[in-house]
Design an enzyme around this catalytic site. Structure first.
Site, PDB file in Angstrom:
ATOM      1  CD  GLU A 141      -2.274  -1.537   2.353  1.00 53.69           C
ATOM      2  OE1 GLU A 141      -2.171  -0.766   3.422  1.00 53.69           O
ATOM      3  OE2 GLU A 141      -2.847  -2.539   2.584  1.00 53.69           O
ATOM      4  CG  LEU A 186      -6.033  -0.669   2.745  1.00 58.69           C
ATOM      5  CD1 LEU A 186      -6.741   0.872   3.116  1.00 58.69           C
ATOM      6  CD2 LEU A 186      -6.795  -1.434   3.776  1.00 58.69           C
ATOM      7  CB  ALA A 187      -6.518  -6.482   0.076  1.00 59.32           C
ATOM      8  CD  GLU A 188      -3.160  -4.906   5.330  1.00 57.32           C
ATOM      9  OE1 GLU A 188      -4.501  -5.192   5.428  1.00 57.32           O
ATOM     10  OE2 GLU A 188      -2.891  -3.602   5.296  1.00 57.32           O
ATOM     11  CD  GLN A 223       0.426   2.530   4.777  1.00 53.85           C
ATOM     12  OE1 GLN A 223      -0.784   2.063   5.035  1.00 53.85           O
ATOM     13  NE2 GLN A 223       0.845   2.859   3.529  1.00 53.85           N
ATOM     14  CG  ASP A 252       3.746  -3.069  13.882  1.00 45.34           C
ATOM     15  OD1 ASP A 252       2.616  -2.511  13.644  1.00 45.34           O
ATOM     16  OD2 ASP A 252       4.666  -2.659  14.655  1.00 45.34           O
ATOM     17  CG  PHE A 269      -2.679  -2.678   9.472  1.00 47.33           C
ATOM     18  CD1 PHE A 269      -3.997  -2.603   9.643  1.00 47.33           C
ATOM     19  CD2 PHE A 269      -2.160  -1.352   9.638  1.00 47.33           C
ATOM     20  CE1 PHE A 269      -4.785  -1.603  10.299  1.00 47.33           C
ATOM     21  CE2 PHE A 269      -2.538  -0.400  10.180  1.00 47.33           C
ATOM     22  CZ  PHE A 269      -3.932  -0.279  10.520  1.00 47.33           C
ATOM     23  CE1 TYR A 304      -1.437  -9.918  15.517  1.00 50.33           C
ATOM     24  CE2 TYR A 304      -2.188  -7.762  15.454  1.00 50.33           C
ATOM     25  CZ  TYR A 304      -1.333  -8.602  15.961  1.00 50.33           C
ATOM     26  OH  TYR A 304      -0.608  -8.568  17.067  1.00 50.33           O
ATOM     27  N   PRO A 305      -4.224  -9.549   9.146  1.00 52.17           N
ATOM     28  CG  PRO A 305      -5.447  -7.579   8.347  1.00 52.17           C
ATOM     29  CD  PRO A 305      -4.171  -8.087   9.206  1.00 52.17           C
ATOM     30  CG  HIS A 313      -1.361   2.687  12.938  1.00 53.95           C
ATOM     31  ND1 HIS A 313      -2.366   2.494  13.288  1.00 53.95           N
ATOM     32  CD2 HIS A 313      -1.108   3.315  11.684  1.00 53.95           C
ATOM     33  CE1 HIS A 313      -3.292   2.731  12.321  1.00 53.95           C
ATOM     34  NE2 HIS A 313      -2.614   3.020  11.093  1.00 53.95           N
TER      35      HIS A 313
END
Lengths: 361, 109
Positions: A50, A79-81, A103, A105, A107, A109-110, A150
């Site tokens: 991203e 925007l889709a990890e 972007q 840490d 994020f 998790y997904p 974040h």
């Protein structure tokens, strides 16, 4: 060896005396330069995430790379990890060397399913026919007063997964060399960048990866010696073990402890999987006391693993049980409470004092 | 310095476009966060849009009367490198402070 380390430390503190070829740069600039060179040297490398492309990343790590290397090799993703990491798997299977970015840490998790169930296992699952040469860059840890998600400390989670290697640099020099090294690995490497250190400047010797560092090979075939821990400061009385942003704080603590007559050694672990057990044994074998410092919660944190490795090698000579100074067993708090959560100087000093005071039964 | 583009957001629920009525800032101007930057009209209402951030205006998109689609660039800001896109703040370099003093009898056995 100790002479070289002292020399390196003197040079670190006094850039004017640093060797020619050594440049002052921030960790941000060091990482940017490393990525630029990786793209130039390896046509199979692709960088994406991203805001990685046009904007150059929220932390400016990929700044200018799209303009220089083209939109085919440095590009923005939705925007889709899970998509970013899923695409990394496909690209790696097709022969590319992806360097994706999550972007922040929190994020990651997904994308845990893609990381744990695909990236970490594909080599094993395919009996070695599908290695995953992926370097996942994750701006990590806290210290910038960001909102929830974040700032997280996920090293234990990643390190527990077979198939993943985990590394975290603490200086611009290590950031440059460890990233270049990680990008050439056939295995997936989780590259945890301490985001609170992005703006700190330090000397980077781009021509020599190992100026006066005490490094111990874990792999024989690595073609370099960036696989182990680094003695960031030598000392006689106690070893502080840290990684990422906590290394700088432990070096501050070491300076303060020196005022009280306590000579602190700081071991920058660098690799969190695999951990350089030999370096731990060497350091604590000498000082006979140890405190592990990390931002992650205490329970089942990496400090427990480090303490066990120390106990195993140094049980007979240890003067006190290994102490841990860590975050608390709560979700990583948002900005306002960060100072209460992240180990501060006083908490680390208390940890040292507990070890110094300990007397057997 | 880095440029940050702010695209037209959905100003209602499911709106797909807005018409520029009047720009309240111009290129070269320094704006503060929440300062009104443009008057827009949608099918539902006319409104003043506040600036999402502080920075210098580099470009504005759309003259009065022009229609801009949601998601298309509306305004571009120039901001210092170390604040570009950061969620959170750049830590300040501070001298270490302590309250704890160490005391130990170091036996050398």
């Amino acid at each position: 060896m100790s002479e070289t380390i002292t020399q390196a430390r003197r040079e670190e503190n006094n850039p004017a005396t640093a060797a020619p070829g050594v440049q002052q740069m921030s960790m941000q600039q060091a990482l940017n330069r490393a990525l630029d060179e990786i793209l130039a040297e390896d046509p199979k490398t692709v960088i994406f995430g991203e805001d990685c492309g046009r904007l150059g990343g929220v932390f400016r790590i990929t700044d200018g790379l799209q303009a220089k290397h083209g939109e085919q090799r440095v590009f923005d993703t939705p925007l889709a990890e899970s998509g970013i990491l899923g695409m990394s798997v496909g690209l790696a299977m097709a022969g590319f060397h992806p360097i994706p970015e999550v972007q922040f840490d929190g994020f990651a998790y997904p994308a845990i399913n893609q990381i744990v169930c695909q990236i970490a296992r594909m080599n094993y699952r395919s009996r070695g026919t599908l290695p995953m040469p992926i370097t996942l860059r994750v701006p990590s840890f806290g210290g910038i007063r960001a909102p929830e998600h974040h700032g997280e400390s996920l090293e234990a989670l990643f390190a527990h997964v077979p198939g993943l290697k985990v590394v975290s640099p603490s200086t611009p020099h290590d950031a440059y060399h460890l990233l270049k090294y990680a990008a050439t690995r056939p295995d997936p490497v989780i590259f945890m960048e301490p985001k609170s250190r992005y703006w700190q400047k330090g000397p980077v010797d781009v021509t020599n990866a190992l100026p006066g560092t005490a490094v111990h090979d874990a792999d024989a075939d690595n073609g370099g010696s960036l696989t182990g821990a680094r003695v960031a400061r030598e000392g006689r009385h106690i070893t502080l073990v840290a990684w990422g942003a906590m290394v700088a704080r432990c070096l501050q603590v070491a300076d303060l402890a020196a005022e009280d007559g306590i000579d602190v050694e700081v071991l920058d672990l660098r690799w969190l999987k695999p951990i350089d057990a030999a370096a731990l044994a060497r350091s604590v074998g000498k000082t006979r006391r140890a405190v592990v410092v990390h931002e992650a919660p205490l329970t089942s944190g990496l400090g427990a693993e480090v303490a066990q490795l120390i106990t195993q090698s140094c049980f007979s000579t240890l003067k006190a049980p290994v102490e841990r100074v860590t975050g608390f067993d709560v979700p990583y708090p948002s900005g306002d409470l960060e100072d209460e959560y992240i180990p501060n100087i006083d908490r680390i000093l208390f940890g040292i004092q507990r070890v110094l005071e300990y007397r057997r039964g | 310095m880095a440029e940050i583009s702010f695209p037209l957001p959905d100003l209602g629920e499911g709106l797909i476009e807005a018409t520029v009525l009047e720009w309240l800032v111009e290129p070269g101007q320094q704006v503060e966060r929440n300062q009104p930057i443009v008057e827009l009209e949608t099918t539902k209402s006319a409104l003043e849009l506040p600036s999402p951030q502080a920075g210098k205006v580099v470009r504005i998109h759309g003259a009065p009367g022009d229609t801009i689609n949601v998601g298309e660039p509306l305004i571009v800001f120039e901001v210092p490198d170390d604040t570009a896109g950061i969620v959170g703040t750049v830590p300040k370099d501070e001298a270490p402070k302590r309250r704890v003093r160490l005391s130990a009898v170091l036996d050398e056995d």
